[in-house]
Design a protein around this motif. Structure first.
Motif, PDB file in Angstrom:
ATOM      1  N   THR A   1     -17.328   2.135  15.241  1.00 11.23           N
ATOM      2  CA  THR A   1     -15.905   1.808  15.207  1.00 11.23           C
ATOM      3  C   THR A   1     -15.322   1.553  16.592  1.00 11.23           C
ATOM      4  OG1 THR A   1     -15.352   4.163  15.192  1.00 11.23           O
ATOM      5  CG2 THR A   1     -15.486   3.051  13.054  1.00 11.23           C
ATOM      6  N   ARG A   2     -15.898   2.169  17.634  1.00 15.20           N
ATOM      7  CA  ARG A   2     -15.404   1.904  18.993  1.00 15.20           C
ATOM      8  C   ARG A   2     -15.679   0.465  19.386  1.00 15.20           C
ATOM      9  NH1 ARG A   2     -18.407   6.302  22.276  1.00 15.20           N
ATOM     10  NH2 ARG A   2     -19.359   4.331  22.660  1.00 15.20           N
ATOM     11  N   ILE A   3     -16.861  -0.037  19.059  1.00 13.49           N
ATOM     12  CA  ILE A   3     -17.202  -1.420  19.392  1.00 13.49           C
ATOM     13  C   ILE A   3     -16.329  -2.380  18.590  1.00 13.49           C
ATOM     14  CG2 ILE A   3     -19.016  -3.180  19.233  1.00 13.49           C
ATOM     15  CD1 ILE A   3     -21.008  -0.952  19.961  1.00 13.49           C
ATOM     16  N   ALA A   4     -16.159  -2.102  17.315  1.00 12.92           N
ATOM     17  CA  ALA A   4     -15.327  -2.969  16.467  1.00 12.92           C
ATOM     18  C   ALA A   4     -13.881  -2.975  16.966  1.00 12.92           C
ATOM     19  CB  ALA A   4     -15.398  -2.504  15.017  1.00 12.92           C
ATOM     20  N   ALA A   5     -13.355  -1.809  17.293  1.00 11.46           N
ATOM     21  CA  ALA A   5     -11.976  -1.725  17.788  1.00 11.46           C
ATOM     22  C   ALA A   5     -11.851  -2.427  19.133  1.00 11.46           C
ATOM     23  CB  ALA A   5     -11.540  -0.270  17.901  1.00 11.46           C
ATOM     24  N   GLY A   6     -12.840  -2.254  19.983  1.00  7.68           N
ATOM     25  CA  GLY A   6     -12.830  -2.935  21.285  1.00  7.68           C
ATOM     26  C   GLY A   6     -12.846  -4.444  21.130  1.00  7.68           C
ATOM     27  N   ALA A   7     -13.618  -4.936  20.183  1.00  9.32           N
ATOM     28  CA  ALA A   7     -13.672  -6.380  19.936  1.00  9.32           C
ATOM     29  C   ALA A   7     -12.313  -6.891  19.473  1.00  9.32           C
ATOM     30  CB  ALA A   7     -14.747  -6.708  18.904  1.00  9.32           C
TER      31      ALA A   7
END
Length: 119
Positions: free
Chosen positions: A92-98
């Motif tokens: 979720t951190r990568i998705a939110a960062g994207a």
């Protein structure tokens, strides 16, 4: 919060051009004054135009911005594809960062009348 995230938050706080005391920044970010003092010193070492000192406060004298970046159509297509992949990532951190990165890019990009799927 990582150090780089804290640096970004500090820069966001300084963008209003007002004098900020380390204790106020520390309270807002949930860290110690000493951490803010070290972070300010490191940001100055990196070339960020921060003026001030311990016990007085800190101010950003001129805006900080990335230099303009010119991307080709192929580079934009690759960026769009990579952000969509990252946005669907299980972490979720990568998705939110994207998602936040795509929003930042959209905010500074001129609209492309030929583009049917913006970032």
């Amino acid at each position: 919060m990582t150090r780089n995230e804290r640096f970004e938050q500090i820069l966001m706080l300084l963008r209003d051009g007002e004098l900020l005391r380390a204790r106020d920044v520390a309270a807002r970010l949930g860290v110690s004054k000493r951490t803010i003092w070290r972070d300010m010193a490191k940001l100055v070492d990196y070339g960020v135009p921060i003026e001030g000192e311990r016990g007085v406060g800190y101010i950003l004298r001129r805006p900080v911005a990335l230099p303009p970046l010119v991307l080709t159509q192929d580079e934009m297509a690759a960026l769009h594809h990579l952000l969509r992949l990252a946005g669907a990532h299980a972490d979720t951190r990568i998705a939110a960062g994207a998602r936040t990165l795509a929003a930042k890019i959209r905010a500074v990009m001129p609209p492309d009348p030929e583009e049917d799927t913006p970032l």
